[in-house]
Enzyme design. Structure first.
Site, mmCIF file in Angstrom:
data_model
loop_
_atom_site.group_PDB
_atom_site.id
_atom_site.type_symbol
_atom_site.label_atom_id
_atom_site.label_comp_id
_atom_site.label_asym_id
_atom_site.label_seq_id
_atom_site.Cartn_x
_atom_site.Cartn_y
_atom_site.Cartn_z
ATOM 1 N N CYS A 121 0.856 -1.183 0.000
ATOM 2 C CA CYS A 121 0.000 0.000 0.000
ATOM 3 C C CYS A 121 0.891 1.232 0.000
ATOM 4 O O CYS A 121 2.107 1.126 0.171
ATOM 5 C CB CYS A 121 -0.948 0.021 1.196
ATOM 6 S SG CYS A 121 -2.325 1.172 0.890
ATOM 7 N N CYS A 123 -0.169 4.193 1.778
ATOM 8 C CA CYS A 123 -0.573 5.170 2.797
ATOM 9 C C CYS A 123 0.487 5.456 3.848
ATOM 10 O O CYS A 123 0.525 6.542 4.415
ATOM 11 C CB CYS A 123 -1.886 4.762 3.457
ATOM 12 S SG CYS A 123 -1.907 3.096 4.117
ATOM 13 N N CYS A 131 -4.214 6.041 0.434
ATOM 14 C CA CYS A 131 -3.637 4.823 -0.139
ATOM 15 C C CYS A 131 -3.278 4.937 -1.622
ATOM 16 O O CYS A 131 -2.940 3.930 -2.250
ATOM 17 C CB CYS A 131 -4.580 3.652 0.115
ATOM 18 S SG CYS A 131 -4.896 3.387 1.877
ATOM 19 N N LYS A 197 -11.647 -5.626 3.158
ATOM 20 C CA LYS A 197 -11.037 -4.777 4.182
ATOM 21 C C LYS A 197 -12.028 -3.677 4.519
ATOM 22 O O LYS A 197 -12.369 -2.845 3.672
ATOM 23 C CB LYS A 197 -9.729 -4.193 3.666
ATOM 24 C CG LYS A 197 -9.019 -3.330 4.696
ATOM 25 C CD LYS A 197 -7.703 -2.816 4.148
ATOM 26 C CE LYS A 197 -6.988 -1.943 5.158
ATOM 27 N NZ LYS A 197 -5.732 -1.400 4.605
ATOM 28 N N ARG A 207 -1.738 6.073 15.183
ATOM 29 C CA ARG A 207 -0.562 6.914 15.346
ATOM 30 C C ARG A 207 0.525 6.214 16.148
ATOM 31 O O ARG A 207 1.698 6.456 15.957
ATOM 32 C CB ARG A 207 -0.936 8.247 15.994
ATOM 33 C CG ARG A 207 -1.847 9.046 15.099
ATOM 34 C CD ARG A 207 -1.636 10.541 15.296
ATOM 35 N NE ARG A 207 -2.383 11.275 14.297
ATOM 36 C CZ ARG A 207 -1.909 11.595 13.116
ATOM 37 N NH1 ARG A 207 -0.666 11.276 12.800
ATOM 38 N NH2 ARG A 207 -2.644 12.240 12.247
ATOM 39 N N ARG A 219 -10.949 6.858 4.956
ATOM 40 C CA ARG A 219 -10.758 5.892 3.863
ATOM 41 C C ARG A 219 -12.073 5.242 3.429
ATOM 42 O O ARG A 219 -12.070 4.211 2.782
ATOM 43 C CB ARG A 219 -9.738 4.839 4.288
ATOM 44 C CG ARG A 219 -8.373 5.438 4.617
ATOM 45 C CD ARG A 219 -7.278 4.375 4.619
ATOM 46 N NE ARG A 219 -5.992 4.993 4.828
ATOM 47 C CZ ARG A 219 -5.321 4.951 5.983
ATOM 48 N NH1 ARG A 219 -5.819 4.297 7.009
ATOM 49 N NH2 ARG A 219 -4.164 5.556 6.096
ATOM 50 N N GLU A 235 -16.336 -8.463 -3.453
ATOM 51 C CA GLU A 235 -14.914 -8.072 -3.459
ATOM 52 C C GLU A 235 -14.015 -9.309 -3.581
ATOM 53 O O GLU A 235 -13.040 -9.319 -4.334
ATOM 54 C CB GLU A 235 -14.563 -7.329 -2.157
ATOM 55 C CG GLU A 235 -15.081 -5.908 -2.063
ATOM 56 C CD GLU A 235 -14.141 -4.900 -2.726
ATOM 57 O OE1 GLU A 235 -13.118 -5.320 -3.310
ATOM 58 O OE2 GLU A 235 -14.455 -3.697 -2.663
ATOM 59 N N LYS A 250 -10.501 -8.427 6.971
ATOM 60 C CA LYS A 250 -9.876 -7.559 7.968
ATOM 61 C C LYS A 250 -10.864 -6.475 8.370
ATOM 62 O O LYS A 250 -11.423 -5.839 7.478
ATOM 63 C CB LYS A 250 -8.620 -6.933 7.367
ATOM 64 C CG LYS A 250 -7.902 -5.976 8.324
ATOM 65 C CD LYS A 250 -6.678 -5.344 7.680
ATOM 66 C CE LYS A 250 -6.007 -4.379 8.649
ATOM 67 N NZ LYS A 250 -4.867 -3.675 8.080
ATOM 68 N N TYR A 315 -1.210 -10.027 16.545
ATOM 69 C CA TYR A 315 -0.151 -9.515 17.425
ATOM 70 C C TYR A 315 0.045 -10.427 18.626
ATOM 71 O O TYR A 315 1.028 -10.288 19.340
ATOM 72 C CB TYR A 315 -0.489 -8.087 17.872
ATOM 73 C CG TYR A 315 -0.647 -7.162 16.684
ATOM 74 C CD1 TYR A 315 0.476 -6.638 16.049
ATOM 75 C CD2 TYR A 315 -1.897 -6.868 16.156
ATOM 76 C CE1 TYR A 315 0.348 -5.841 14.933
ATOM 77 C CE2 TYR A 315 -2.037 -6.071 15.041
ATOM 78 C CZ TYR A 315 -0.917 -5.558 14.434
ATOM 79 O OH TYR A 315 -1.039 -4.783 13.318
HETATM 80 ZN ZN LIG Z 1 -3.324 2.002 2.733
#
Ligand SMILES: [Zn+2]
Length: 324
Positions: A121, A123, A131, A197, A207, A219, A235, A250, A315
């Protein structure tokens, strides 16, 4: 007195051996992917405040990270770069000496078995945080983004990336990336598309992890409306028609219904991304003593597998693997 002949479901739950025998969903480290945020100019590791236990990594920390992943048998990483400079066209994304491109060799040197998935991407690399390049009205220019995304994909493949994962949600990008990879000789590089997504609040806090919040707007013009399930299937169908080898949903936990329906609809491997906000939410409750750590995480990850994910990007991967 005679009892009615009701079914005794509890017969199969009496002890752990019995429960194990009939367990339908297994969680294994083999299916886990650990995301890494790599920051240009950073030395060592920098804790991410809103994600307890997670760090941004400098390139010099990647060798040790790759070795620790090998010890834990975590098979794959998904890479995000935080470049030193940004511009209108996001040129850091496709620079041959870009932060992610340089990181791949460090990881592979330390752990040749590690599968490296490259997020594609712009972004994180654009000064405006969208993006793709912008039109004069401030919206993203879909078709102008496509060659830049294709160039990013090829540069990642050249750098040794094993799986190309476009996350931008521009229309037509999977096909353009497939053709670009093939004509550059990377016919063997698979594409894992972020097919469904959603425009989600759970990506926050951006951030702290990757400085990619848009400078203005949001977005929603390209990521999906959280209310739409059928549109997600459309999609997915489009990305598969364009040549995606695997598809992703996602975020994960707020979209398990979408994940299940995608799993039932397609025969390719399906990935789910258990995103930052899902992690932070669980860890905050655990740190407050409101949830029990091993059980809450096991249950969350198992639910993603049960909903149909072959691959779980999370994570929690290292913490989970360390407990096995
Ligand atoms: Zn992006």
């Amino acid at each position: 007195m005679e009892l009615p002949a009701f079914k005794r479901h509890r017969r199969l739950r009496g002890n752990e051996a019995m429960r194990g025998l009939v367990r339908e969903t297994e969680l294994s480290v083999k299916h886990l992917v650990f995301p890494l945020f790599i920051e240009a100019g950073l030395h060592g590791r920098q804790p991410i405040r809103s994600m307890p236990g997670q760090d941004r990594l400098g390139v010099d920390a990647l060798g040790a990270e790759a070795k620790s992943l090998a010890e834990l048998k975590v098979p794959a990483v998904l890479l995000f770069g935080l470049p030193a400079t940004k511009d209108e066209l996001g040129s850091g994304a496709y620079a041959r000496d870009g932060i992610v491109q340089e990181s791949i060799a460090r990881l592979k040197d330390a752990n040749p078995e590690l599968l490296v998935i490259g997020d594609v991407c712009l972004c994180e690399y654009t000064s405006h945080g969208h993006c793709g390049p912008l039109l004069p009205d401030g919206s993203v220019d879909n078709d102008a983004a496509l060659p830049l995304l294709a160039e990013t994909a090829v540069s990642l493949a050249e750098a040794g990336c094993d799986i190309i994962a476009p996350s931008d949600m521009m229309d037509g990008r999977v096909g353009v990336i497939r053709r670009a990879l093939d004509s550059a000789g990377f016919t063997g590089s698979p594409i894992l598309s972020y097919a469904a997504k959603f425009s989600s609040a759970f990506y926050g806090p951006f951030r702290d992890a990757a400085d990619s919040a848009p400078a203005f707007g949001d977005r929603r013009g390209y990521q999906m409306d959280p209310a739409n399930r059928r549109m997600a299937l459309d999609e997915v169908a489009t990305d598969l028609a364009e040549g995606a080898d695997m598809v992703m949903v996602k975020p994960a936990l707020p979209y398990l219904d979408v994940l299940r329906q995608v799993r039932d609809r397609v025969d390719v491997p399906v990935a789910a991304y258990n995103v930052r906000g899902e992690y932070s939410m669980l860890m905050a409750a655990i740190q407050n003593g409101w949830l029990d750590e091993p059980r809450a995480i096991d249950e969350a990850l198992t639910s993603i597998r049960r909903a149909g994910a072959d691959i779980v990007i999370t994570y929690h991967a290292k913490q989970w693997a360390a407990r096995q």
